[in-house]
Scaffold this active site. Sequence first.
Site, PDB file in Angstrom:
ATOM      1  N   SER A 138     -12.715  58.684 -11.005  1.00 23.76           N
ATOM      2  CA  SER A 138     -13.291  59.815 -10.282  1.00 23.76           C
ATOM      3  C   SER A 138     -12.243  60.909 -10.208  1.00 23.76           C
ATOM      4  CB  SER A 138     -13.694  59.385  -8.865  1.00 23.76           C
ATOM      5  OG  SER A 138     -13.993  60.508  -8.047  1.00 23.76           O
ATOM      6  N   TYR A 151     -12.479  54.536  -1.029  1.00 23.29           N
ATOM      7  CA  TYR A 151     -13.083  54.883  -2.311  1.00 23.29           C
ATOM      8  C   TYR A 151     -12.059  55.594  -3.192  1.00 23.29           C
ATOM      9  CZ  TYR A 151     -16.040  57.070  -5.832  1.00 23.29           C
ATOM     10  OH  TYR A 151     -16.570  57.484  -7.045  1.00 23.29           O
TER      11      TYR A 151
END
Length: 258
Positions: A138, A151
């Site tokens: 990400s 995350y």
Amino acid sequence: MQMTGNTILVTGGGTGLGRGLAEAFHKRGNTVIIAGRRKSVLDDVTAANPGMSGLVLDIADPQSIALFADRIVTEHPALDTVIHMAGIMQNENLKKGSTLATAEATIATNLLGPIRLNDALLPHLLSRPKATIMTVTSGLAYLPLAMTPTYSATKAAIHAWTLALRYQLQDTGIDVLELVPPYVRTGLMGERQANDPHAMPLEAFTAEVMGILEAQPDVQEILVEAVKPLRFAERSGQFDEAFKARNDMLMKVRGAEF
């Protein structure tokens, strides 16, 4: 990575980015197997894409991974490509009480899941003449979102793991790719993200990724234009300022949900 003639497993292939890539590869003549926890979701996707198949997998459960790995190698011995797409993302407000359950679930799904599945499938992939492992990190691996600390941490860890995996497998027939998505219009964090006009449309993201793979068959890091400001934030020499400005802005916009 070659674009046709592969047998491809996409974890998390029933929704969002996973479904987008699974369908794009399916249309290019690859054999695609999608995996996820909900059989009904997998059935909907495979019904809409004749020839695609789905297998149930709980990526957070070591036993499920072991059984799944045995099954997919038996049913699809030509398997040569694995895309580790499955993941979860949740806010963690550290001042409101314990977030340990969320953190542990995120680590089990986003970090331990790909590591365990890779461990189970690597002997088979090494036996193939040519194979590909694609991890999915990400932009938040490079410029973290403070609202989702675990995350962001798992995606940074997967980036480091990918580099090590690529180095160790460099003298084998396995290519190791890292896909680095930006903020994309999916249901990863619910309806707000799925309908957020500030998020990159899923169709545009998928098309750009496939275009990169087609134009650059030896690419190792797949970066759409929208993620580059995050990916290269530190190169500007103003990382601290960028981190604070971005998180201040997002906290202001999303404070109500946090």
